[in-house]
Design a protein around this motif. Structure first.
Motif, PDB file in Angstrom:
ATOM      1  N   ASP A 163       0.818  -1.213   0.000  1.00 31.14           N
ATOM      2  CA  ASP A 163       0.000   0.000   0.000  1.00 31.14           C
ATOM      3  C   ASP A 163       0.853   1.264   0.000  1.00 31.14           C
ATOM      4  O   ASP A 163       0.335   2.368   0.212  1.00 31.14           O
ATOM      5  CB  ASP A 163      -0.922   0.010   1.221  1.00 31.14           C
ATOM      6  N   LYS A 164       2.166   1.097  -0.207  1.00 32.47           N
ATOM      7  CA  LYS A 164       3.098   2.219  -0.309  1.00 32.47           C
ATOM      8  C   LYS A 164       3.292   2.965   1.013  1.00 32.47           C
ATOM      9  O   LYS A 164       3.592   4.158   1.022  1.00 32.47           O
ATOM     10  CB  LYS A 164       2.648   3.206  -1.389  1.00 32.47           C
ATOM     11  N   HIS A 165       3.128   2.266   2.125  1.00 35.03           N
ATOM     12  CA  HIS A 165       3.463   2.868   3.404  1.00 35.03           C
ATOM     13  C   HIS A 165       4.963   2.746   3.627  1.00 35.03           C
ATOM     14  O   HIS A 165       5.576   1.735   3.273  1.00 35.03           O
ATOM     15  CB  HIS A 165       2.721   2.172   4.546  1.00 35.03           C
ATOM     16  N   SER A 166       5.569   3.746   4.230  1.00 39.23           N
ATOM     17  CA  SER A 166       6.996   3.683   4.521  1.00 39.23           C
ATOM     18  C   SER A 166       7.237   2.814   5.749  1.00 39.23           C
ATOM     19  O   SER A 166       6.329   2.632   6.576  1.00 39.23           O
ATOM     20  CB  SER A 166       7.537   5.093   4.776  1.00 39.23           C
ATOM     21  N   PRO A 167       8.442   2.246   5.905  1.00 45.21           N
ATOM     22  CA  PRO A 167       8.733   1.459   7.112  1.00 45.21           C
ATOM     23  C   PRO A 167       8.509   2.244   8.401  1.00 45.21           C
ATOM     24  O   PRO A 167       8.069   1.673   9.404  1.00 45.21           O
ATOM     25  CB  PRO A 167      10.206   1.073   6.927  1.00 45.21           C
ATOM     26  N   GLU A 168       8.801   3.553   8.384  1.00 46.98           N
ATOM     27  CA  GLU A 168       8.560   4.363   9.579  1.00 46.98           C
ATOM     28  C   GLU A 168       7.068   4.428   9.905  1.00 46.98           C
ATOM     29  O   GLU A 168       6.673   4.322  11.080  1.00 46.98           O
ATOM     30  CB  GLU A 168       9.118   5.776   9.380  1.00 46.98           C
ATOM     31  N   GLN A 169       6.235   4.605   8.875  1.00 46.47           N
ATOM     32  CA  GLN A 169       4.796   4.633   9.098  1.00 46.47           C
ATOM     33  C   GLN A 169       4.282   3.282   9.587  1.00 46.47           C
ATOM     34  O   GLN A 169       3.435   3.215  10.478  1.00 46.47           O
ATOM     35  CB  GLN A 169       4.078   5.014   7.801  1.00 46.47           C
ATOM     36  N   ILE A 170       4.794   2.211   9.014  1.00 46.94           N
ATOM     37  CA  ILE A 170       4.353   0.873   9.414  1.00 46.94           C
ATOM     38  C   ILE A 170       4.680   0.616  10.883  1.00 46.94           C
ATOM     39  O   ILE A 170       3.839   0.131  11.652  1.00 46.94           O
ATOM     40  CB  ILE A 170       5.006  -0.191   8.517  1.00 46.94           C
ATOM     41  N   ALA A 171       5.903   0.943  11.288  1.00 47.58           N
ATOM     42  CA  ALA A 171       6.306   0.717  12.677  1.00 47.58           C
ATOM     43  C   ALA A 171       5.433   1.519  13.637  1.00 47.58           C
ATOM     44  O   ALA A 171       5.025   1.014  14.695  1.00 47.58           O
ATOM     45  CB  ALA A 171       7.783   1.088  12.850  1.00 47.58           C
ATOM     46  N   LEU A 203      11.132 -10.941   4.274  1.00 50.03           N
ATOM     47  CA  LEU A 203      10.271 -10.316   3.280  1.00 50.03           C
ATOM     48  C   LEU A 203      10.789 -10.613   1.878  1.00 50.03           C
ATOM     49  O   LEU A 203      11.982 -10.785   1.673  1.00 50.03           O
ATOM     50  CB  LEU A 203      10.226  -8.797   3.502  1.00 50.03           C
ATOM     51  N   ARG A 204       9.867 -10.655   0.941  1.00 50.43           N
ATOM     52  CA  ARG A 204      10.259 -10.865  -0.455  1.00 50.43           C
ATOM     53  C   ARG A 204      11.078  -9.666  -0.936  1.00 50.43           C
ATOM     54  O   ARG A 204      10.719  -8.526  -0.713  1.00 50.43           O
ATOM     55  CB  ARG A 204       9.027 -11.030  -1.337  1.00 50.43           C
ATOM     56  N   ARG A 205      12.175  -9.956  -1.605  1.00 46.54           N
ATOM     57  CA  ARG A 205      13.093  -8.892  -2.001  1.00 46.54           C
ATOM     58  C   ARG A 205      12.447  -7.923  -2.986  1.00 46.54           C
ATOM     59  O   ARG A 205      12.779  -6.738  -3.009  1.00 46.54           O
ATOM     60  CB  ARG A 205      14.358  -9.500  -2.619  1.00 46.54           C
ATOM     61  N   GLU A 206      11.493  -8.420  -3.786  1.00 49.48           N
ATOM     62  CA  GLU A 206      10.868  -7.523  -4.761  1.00 49.48           C
ATOM     63  C   GLU A 206      10.013  -6.454  -4.088  1.00 49.48           C
ATOM     64  O   GLU A 206       9.632  -5.474  -4.727  1.00 49.48           O
ATOM     65  CB  GLU A 206      10.016  -8.325  -5.749  1.00 49.48           C
ATOM     66  N   LEU A 207       9.706  -6.636  -2.786  1.00 52.24           N
ATOM     67  CA  LEU A 207       8.941  -5.611  -2.087  1.00 52.24           C
ATOM     68  C   LEU A 207       9.747  -4.326  -1.907  1.00 52.24           C
ATOM     69  O   LEU A 207       9.184  -3.288  -1.560  1.00 52.24           O
ATOM     70  CB  LEU A 207       8.496  -6.129  -0.717  1.00 52.24           C
ATOM     71  N   ALA A 208      11.059  -4.401  -2.144  1.00 50.70           N
ATOM     72  CA  ALA A 208      11.867  -3.184  -2.055  1.00 50.70           C
ATOM     73  C   ALA A 208      11.408  -2.144  -3.071  1.00 50.70           C
ATOM     74  O   ALA A 208      11.581  -0.941  -2.859  1.00 50.70           O
ATOM     75  CB  ALA A 208      13.345  -3.512  -2.268  1.00 50.70           C
ATOM     76  N   SER A 209      10.801  -2.597  -4.163  1.00 48.54           N
ATOM     77  CA  SER A 209      10.290  -1.655  -5.157  1.00 48.54           C
ATOM     78  C   SER A 209       9.109  -0.859  -4.624  1.00 48.54           C
ATOM     79  O   SER A 209       8.732   0.162  -5.205  1.00 48.54           O
ATOM     80  CB  SER A 209       9.887  -2.397  -6.429  1.00 48.54           C
ATOM     81  N   CYS A 210       8.498  -1.328  -3.532  1.00 47.40           N
ATOM     82  CA  CYS A 210       7.386  -0.595  -2.927  1.00 47.40           C
ATOM     83  C   CYS A 210       7.868   0.568  -2.070  1.00 47.40           C
ATOM     84  O   CYS A 210       7.059   1.410  -1.667  1.00 47.40           O
ATOM     85  CB  CYS A 210       6.539  -1.540  -2.064  1.00 47.40           C
ATOM     86  N   LEU A 211       9.158   0.599  -1.745  1.00 45.93           N
ATOM     87  CA  LEU A 211       9.689   1.733  -1.004  1.00 45.93           C
ATOM     88  C   LEU A 211       9.626   2.978  -1.868  1.00 45.93           C
ATOM     89  O   LEU A 211       9.695   2.915  -3.090  1.00 45.93           O
ATOM     90  CB  LEU A 211      11.135   1.464  -0.579  1.00 45.93           C
ATOM     91  N   ARG A 212       9.513   4.110  -1.243  1.00 43.30           N
ATOM     92  CA  ARG A 212       9.383   5.348  -1.998  1.00 43.30           C
ATOM     93  C   ARG A 212      10.648   5.667  -2.779  1.00 43.30           C
ATOM     94  O   ARG A 212      10.604   6.339  -3.806  1.00 43.30           O
ATOM     95  CB  ARG A 212       9.037   6.496  -1.041  1.00 43.30           C
TER      96      ARG A 212
END
Length: 272
Positions: A163-171, A203-212
């Motif tokens: 959903d394009k949330h940043s790791p900081e937002q998720i935490a 985590l799946r490595r391709e999820l890195a593309s979801c980072l901003r």
């Protein structure tokens, strides 16, 4: 023939990366080949392996002798602050130790100034040997990644990354939405490590593309002295010629204006 690289050279390489050097500059500073440096950087996602980082400062953790002193203080029914003064530690350190390996909340309640000391106060159990064994087990490395062993937490993080949330937002959101379930809390740094470091099984490595940023590896921090200017071939004001000071030639005069709110007026600065 390829010769093995020493552990000290690898450690030096990663220390230089942490200082903000590029992989190529860190390779030159540590005496390793650029090919090896780039391979390490790609395999680790730009993050230094914990096994190669310098150990924590001596005294950062409680020693066996300090835990034995805490056990003596508990048996003598001393206050948290008195025990802390006896071993030269902060009261919060002693309280955290009792919370992990004894009834810390009850002990604090009974032994605070004015606290009621009724019925079995001396029964608070704290065994120094057991506490030391637990601490050594917790400090043992490598440890399984939290996201790898907790399926529900992993699913929560993956959904929010999609959903394009940043790791900081998720935490931050996990702590709010699961306030009473600390096992579903995770730091943003843990999420970054799970994305960047290969072989963590989290985590799946391709999820890195979801980072901003969209980066699949961590970018080295740039040194303050290596700050790049946005203006190419910029001439500093300290380098201007001496004849500018007398302002005898048009173009050696500066003007400065200001801007007001709501576009009432606008100004500029320049020379004429």
């Amino acid at each position: 023939m390829r010769y093995p690289v020493s552990r000290e050279s690898r450690r030096r390489f990663w220390l230089l990366i942490r200082e903000g050097l590029s992989a190529e500059d860190a390779a030159a500073g540590s005496g390793v080949s650029v090919t090896s440096a780039r391979r390490w950087f790609a395999e680790c996602g730009g993050m230094a392996p914990m096994s190669l980082l310098p150990p924590p400062e001596q005294g950062a953790r409680l020693s066996r002798a300090e835990r034995e002193e805490i056990a003596v203080g508990v048996a003598a029914e001393l206050s948290i602050r008195a025990i802390a003064r006896g071993i030269g530690r902060a009261p919060s350190t002693v309280l955290r130790e009792l919370a992990r390996n004894g009834d810390g909340a009850r002990y604090r309640r009974l032994h605070r100034p004015g606290g009621e000391r009724r019925g079995g106060v001396g029964q608070t159990r704290y065994r120094a040997g057991l506490a030391q064994s637990r601490a050594e087990a917790r400090a043992r490395r490598p440890k399984p990644a939290k996201l790898a062993v907790n399926q529900l937490l992993r699913e929560q993080v993956q959904t929010r990354l999609n959903d394009k949330h940043s790791p900081e937002q998720i935490a931050a959101r996990l702590k709010i939405e699961f306030a009473n379930q600390s096992e579903l809390w995770v730091s943003h740094e843990t999420i970054y490590q799970a994305l960047y470091v290969q072989g963590r099984g989290a985590l799946r490595r391709e999820l890195a593309s979801c980072l901003r940023t969209g980066r699949a590896r961590r970018k080295p921090r740039r040194r303050a002295t290596a700050r790049r200017t946005r203006i190419p071939d910029m001439v500093m004001i300290s380098d201007r010629p001496a004849e500018v000071e007398d302002r005898a030639v048009p173009g050696h005069w500066e003007s400065q204006c200001f801007c007001q709110a709501a576009g009432a007026s606008a100004g500029c600065s320049g020379s004429w």
